[in-house]
Design an enzyme around this catalytic site. Structure first.
Site, PDB file in Angstrom:
ATOM      1  CB  SER A  25      -0.983   0.186   1.112  1.00 36.14           C
ATOM      2  OG  SER A  25      -1.289  -1.097   1.570  1.00 36.14           O
ATOM      3  CG  HIS A  61      -2.318  -0.225  -3.763  1.00 34.85           C
ATOM      4  ND1 HIS A  61      -2.820   0.984  -3.302  1.00 34.85           N
ATOM      5  CD2 HIS A  61      -2.725  -0.970  -2.581  1.00 34.85           C
ATOM      6  CE1 HIS A  61      -3.065   1.137  -2.078  1.00 34.85           C
ATOM      7  NE2 HIS A  61      -3.217  -0.238  -1.649  1.00 34.85           N
ATOM      8  CD  GLU A  83      -3.146   3.677  -6.064  1.00 36.21           C
ATOM      9  OE1 GLU A  83      -3.407   5.053  -5.893  1.00 36.21           O
ATOM     10  OE2 GLU A  83      -2.574   3.050  -5.199  1.00 36.21           O
ATOM     11  CG  ASN A  94      -3.430   3.957   0.903  1.00 39.66           C
ATOM     12  OD1 ASN A  94      -4.532   4.280   0.791  1.00 39.66           O
ATOM     13  ND2 ASN A  94      -2.920   2.666   0.748  1.00 39.66           N
TER      14      ASN A  94
HETATM   15  P1  NAD Z   1      -2.747  -9.831   6.319  1.00 42.24           P
HETATM   16  O1  NAD Z   1      -1.968  -9.789   7.866  1.00 42.24           O
HETATM   17  O2  NAD Z   1      -4.272 -10.017   6.602  1.00 42.24           O
HETATM   18  O3  NAD Z   1      -1.968 -10.985   5.669  1.00 42.24           O
HETATM   19  C1  NAD Z   1      -0.896 -11.338   5.420  1.00 42.24           C
HETATM   20  C2  NAD Z   1      -0.610 -12.689   5.106  1.00 42.24           C
HETATM   21  O4  NAD Z   1       0.736 -12.983   4.649  1.00 42.24           O
HETATM   22  C3  NAD Z   1      -0.575 -13.529   6.645  1.00 42.24           C
HETATM   23  O5  NAD Z   1      -1.668 -14.589   6.353  1.00 42.24           O
HETATM   24  C4  NAD Z   1       0.748 -13.967   6.720  1.00 42.24           C
HETATM   25  O6  NAD Z   1       0.692 -15.462   7.289  1.00 42.24           O
HETATM   26  C5  NAD Z   1       1.210 -14.171   5.400  1.00 42.24           C
HETATM   27  N1  NAD Z   1       2.464 -14.130   5.192  1.00 42.24           N
HETATM   28  C6  NAD Z   1       3.553 -13.293   5.708  1.00 42.24           C
HETATM   29  N2  NAD Z   1       4.914 -13.678   5.225  1.00 42.24           N
HETATM   30  C7  NAD Z   1       4.606 -14.616   4.309  1.00 42.24           C
HETATM   31  C8  NAD Z   1       5.581 -15.196   3.522  1.00 42.24           C
HETATM   32  N3  NAD Z   1       6.868 -14.911   3.565  1.00 42.24           N
HETATM   33  N4  NAD Z   1       5.101 -15.982   2.584  1.00 42.24           N
HETATM   34  C9  NAD Z   1       3.736 -16.463   2.534  1.00 42.24           C
HETATM   35  N5  NAD Z   1       2.747 -15.709   3.431  1.00 42.24           N
HETATM   36  C10 NAD Z   1       3.421 -14.728   4.199  1.00 42.24           C
HETATM   37  O7  NAD Z   1      -2.253  -8.612   5.590  1.00 42.24           O
HETATM   38  P2  NAD Z   1      -3.348  -7.795   4.598  1.00 42.24           P
HETATM   39  O8  NAD Z   1      -4.125  -6.813   5.096  1.00 42.24           O
HETATM   40  O9  NAD Z   1      -3.906  -8.896   3.764  1.00 42.24           O
HETATM   41  O10 NAD Z   1      -2.005  -7.120   3.911  1.00 42.24           O
HETATM   42  C11 NAD Z   1      -1.137  -7.577   3.014  1.00 42.24           C
HETATM   43  C12 NAD Z   1      -0.612  -6.451   1.824  1.00 42.24           C
HETATM   44  O11 NAD Z   1      -1.632  -5.825   1.223  1.00 42.24           O
HETATM   45  C13 NAD Z   1       0.195  -5.565   2.631  1.00 42.24           C
HETATM   46  O12 NAD Z   1       1.214  -5.292   1.978  1.00 42.24           O
HETATM   47  C14 NAD Z   1      -0.540  -4.604   2.821  1.00 42.24           C
HETATM   48  O13 NAD Z   1      -0.080  -3.020   2.823  1.00 42.24           O
HETATM   49  C15 NAD Z   1      -1.501  -4.586   1.481  1.00 42.24           C
HETATM   50  N6  NAD Z   1      -2.798  -4.026   1.418  1.00 42.24           N
HETATM   51  C16 NAD Z   1      -3.657  -4.174   2.524  1.00 42.24           C
HETATM   52  C17 NAD Z   1      -4.782  -3.357   2.274  1.00 42.24           C
HETATM   53  C18 NAD Z   1      -5.847  -3.683   3.578  1.00 42.24           C
HETATM   54  O14 NAD Z   1      -6.787  -2.876   3.647  1.00 42.24           O
HETATM   55  N7  NAD Z   1      -5.674  -4.486   4.551  1.00 42.24           N
HETATM   56  C19 NAD Z   1      -5.312  -2.679   1.253  1.00 42.24           C
HETATM   57  C20 NAD Z   1      -4.177  -2.612   0.209  1.00 42.24           C
HETATM   58  C21 NAD Z   1      -2.997  -3.284   0.364  1.00 42.24           C
END
Ligand code: NAD
Length: 694
Positions: free
Chosen positions: A410, A431, A443, A481
């Site tokens: 993000s 994104h 994005e 963002n």
């Molecule tokens: P989350 O914590 O819900 O999920 C992350 C997952 O990745 C976890 O289940 C974890 O076990 C897994 N993980 C960590 N390291 C790993 C690895 N090396 N190999 C495989 N799996 C691994 O997080 P999220 O909210 O889904 O966010 C994930 C990404 O998306 C981040 O970069 C975040 O900034 C981005 N993002 C989040 C949102 C949101 O609103 N939550 C929106 C857009 C982008």
């Protein structure tokens, strides 16, 4: 180029064939051609039945949108349809592809309608802030019934041939449009009187039996249609179909159309229609740039975002491997995906079989080497540079050499992530927005070394996933963002200076967003930002941080900026929060005061505009309209206000500059300093729309 409208004769049957690629839009040449063909066929005594059909991929897919806002050249569509309806011999609409807007209206004027099974129907005018203006509001209810017709016109959604047949919109589904229309024509050639839709009234009687029908319908769509003037006008026109004669209803429809065409909401929606199409064009990437063929995908991380992204792939029929680090996390992720699909099935959105097909396309794995067959790998692991770089370094070994490597980060620097691989040209950001299986925006973050083919591929796959891709450059938070952070920051300042969470949220909700920043924070979880701020080394604790430290993470703990009754998502003001805000304000020596709603709104939106201008100056977004697309599809900016940059133009950049400058003088805070681009455009009397860098 051949004739736009030609007439073919097969014995006593004449076919008017319209051939105006790409979609047979009902522009002047088409309308004029149909009118002339009809005039000739009316005189021709050998002709007993007329078939109206289109060449190419579709029946008339609507009005010619480039004629919008200009006086319509005669014959206008209403006149053509009147001519069809009053024609002394039967006219059959033979439909394939999509009969939309004016296309469906012309079919409703015909005496019979037949279609192939794959045909789609709809009156999507509402999506441009207007109403069907060529008799659609009067004829569709007479054919379909009041409620179904209201649903079709107020949602703008399409429906298929089965539903069209079941509701009486078409008379028959035929296997093809070469011979079947001729056979149908012979079967009805002698039927008299001719069936004329504008004379039907049986289905209008429903309103007498259920007098509350219109009010009930309006209430059922109130939440979705809030702020849009067109839906109420459509309901009013359908009411007129019941209370007035056909001519009276047509007059009401015409008045409604003229009024809506001139409304700021429709003008903004039509602007946005073109903005979305413009976003698809990247000046330095040719339309024929080769793209990666996607037959298989992989997603790394089965959390909130990874699960949603995997669902997007499955929804598009693309098999996807979902990678996790532990069996527990994987099971949890897969379980949530199944749960989401089953919830959709319970609401009638999917069959049980479709649920199984989609779930079946997603394969979980704990082995990174299982990404080996994927054409695109999307990373959605924790938002930490170290973790992401370590992962991307490994992708070189396991991913196919030509696979696209996308990060769903993000905020992080995509160039730094790309530097961890040997082939940064295939790395970019994709994104998605939460919930990723619902929100339409992607994005596409183009790094310094990302290849044109990788960008074109990301656009192509986004479209296949039914998303709207917008290119952005690399910077903290990209377009969306980065601007949101300005709003969040100012929301905190407003709380400290005296506004209550409910007052801040009301200003944003009333502007047209689905919810305000405090309610949004509670929904997403306040702990997310807390962790990010601590990770960035921010020492000062803002109100959100203090709430987290008091155990108030948002909806998940039934307490955040608001209080929530167990099992309810309704935000309730909480005196404990007021007390906490008072305490923080006192610590910082801020005297709280009443802040009027207008000031709240300005202070939340103007810093976003200022940041948007900087984003344009730096070339992070290609054009102001791209910023608007990001905000409408990613954050729920009300489309009837065009988007933040369009809205700023409508306010006037001089006015915005002056207010920013005044706040800068007052506070000395850097984010109020008018961006150079705003200074420049304000001085020139210019606008963001159409602005291009140097
Ligand atoms: P989350 O914590 O819900 O999920 C992350 C997952 O990745 C976890 O289940 C974890 O076990 C897994 N993980 C960590 N390291 C790993 C690895 N090396 N190999 C495989 N799996 C691994 O997080 P999220 O909210 O889904 O966010 C994930 C990404 O998306 C981040 O970069 C975040 O900034 C981005 N993002 C989040 C949102 C949101 O609103 N939550 C929106 C857009 C982008």
């Amino acid at each position: 180029m051949g004739l736009v409208v030609s007439t073919l004769r097969q014995g006593e049957i004449a076919t008017i064939l319209v051939d105006s690629p790409p979609v047979n839009a009902l522009g002047f040449a088409v309308r004029d051609g149909i009118a002339s063909a009809l005039a000739a066929l009316e005189r021709d005594e050998a002709v007993e039945v007329v078939i109206l059909r289109c060449a190419g991929r579709t029946f008339f897919a609507g009005a010619d949108i480039t004629e919008f806002g200009k006086p319509m050249r005669e014959p206008d569509l209403r006149r053509v349809i009147e001519h069809i309806e009053a024609f002394p011999k039967p006219i059959i609409a033979a439909i394939h592809g999509t009969a939309l807007g004016g296309g469906l209206e012309i079919a409703l004027g015909c005496h019979y309608r037949i279609a192939v099974a794959s045909a789609q129907f709809g009156l999507p005018e509402v999506k441009l802030g207007i109403l069907p203006g060529a008799g659609g509001t009067q004829r569709l209810p007479r054919l379909m019934g009041l409620k179904p017709a209201l649903e079709v016109m107020v949602s703008g959604d399409f429906f298929g041939a089965d539903r069209a047949l079941a509701t009486g919109v078409i008379d028959r589904i035929v296997p093809e449009l070469d011979d079947a229309p001729l056979a149908f024509a012979r079967s009805i050639a002698a039927v008299r009187p001719l069936p004329i839709v504008s004379r039907y009234d049986e289905k209008l009687r429903e309103a007498k039996a259920v007098p509350s029908l219109f009010d009930d319908f309006a209430a059922s769509v109130a939440r979705k249609t809030r702020g849009f003037p067109a839906p109420a006008r459509i309901i009013d026109c359908v009411k007129a179909a019941v209370t007035l004669d056909f001519a009276g209803g047509m007059k009401r429809e015409r008045e409604g159309l003229i009024e809506l065409m001139a409304s700021p909401e429709s003008i903004a929606q039509r602007y946005f229609f073109f903005a979305e199409r413009e976003a698809a064009k990247i000046p330095d990437i040719a339309a024929d740039t080769p793209v990666q063929k996607i037959t298989r995908a992989a997603v790394i991380g089965a959390g909130t975002m990874g699960g949603g992204i995997a669902m997007n792939c499955a929804n598009a029929g693309i098999p996807v491997t979902l990678i996790e680090t532990t069996q527990d996390a994987l099971d949890r992720g897969l379980q949530i995906i199944r749960g989401n699909y089953e919830a959709t099935a319970r609401r009638g959105g999917l069959t049980a079989e479709e649920v199984e097909t989609r779930v079946g396309l997603i394969t979980g794995s704990l082995k990174l080497e299982d990404i080996a067959s994927a054409d695109i790998v999307t990373e959605a692991v924790f938002e930490e540079m170290g973790i992401k770089k370590e992962l991307f370094a490994k992708l070189d070994a396991f991913a196919r050499p030509d696979a696209i490597l996308a990060s769903n980060t993000s905020t992080l620097d995509v160039n730094e992530i790309a530097s961890a691989t040997a082939k940064p040209e295939r790395v970019l950001g994709m994104h998605y927005f939460s919930p990723a299986n619902v929100m339409k925006l992607v994005e596409v973050v183009r790094g310094g070394k990302t290849s044109k083919s990788a960008v074109a591929s990301a656009f192509a796959i986004s479209r296949r996933l039914k998303k709207v891709p917008v290119q952005t450059g690399v910077c903290y938070g990209f377009v969306g963002n980065r601007m949101l952070h300005r709003r969040t920051h100012e929301s905190e300042m407003l709380l400290l200076e005296g506004a209550a969470p409910a007052e801040i949220d009301k200003a944003i909700f009333d502007f047209g967003f689905p919810m305000g920043p405090c309610a949004m924070g509670d929904l997403a979880g306040l702990d997310v930002g807390y962790r990010i701020r601590r990770g960035l080394g921010v020492v000062e604790k803002n109100i959100a941080d203090r709430l987290v430290e008091a155990g108030r993470m948002g909806q998940k703990t039934n307490a955040g900026y608001y209080h929530y009754e167990p099992g309810s998502r309704a935000p309730l003001p909480d005196p404990a929060v007021d007390a906490l805000i008072d305490e923080v304000a006192r610590e910082r020596g801020i005297n709280r005061r009443h802040i009027p709603g207008d000031e709240i709104l300005e202070r939340l939106l103007y810093p976003m505009i200022n940041e948007g201008a900087r984003i344009l100056e730096e070339g992070i977004a290609l054009r102001a309209s791209d910023v608007d697309v990001v905000w409408v599809y990613g954050y729920g900016w009300p489309v009837y206000r065009g988007g933040p940059m369009y809205w700023a133009d409508s306010i006037g950049l001089q006015k915005i500059r002056d207010r920013l400058a005044a706040l800068y003088d007052e506070t000395g805070r850097e984010h109020w300093k008018p961006a150079a681009l705003i200074e420049q455009l304000a001085a020139e009397g210019g606008r963001f729309a159409g602005w291009k860098p140097g």
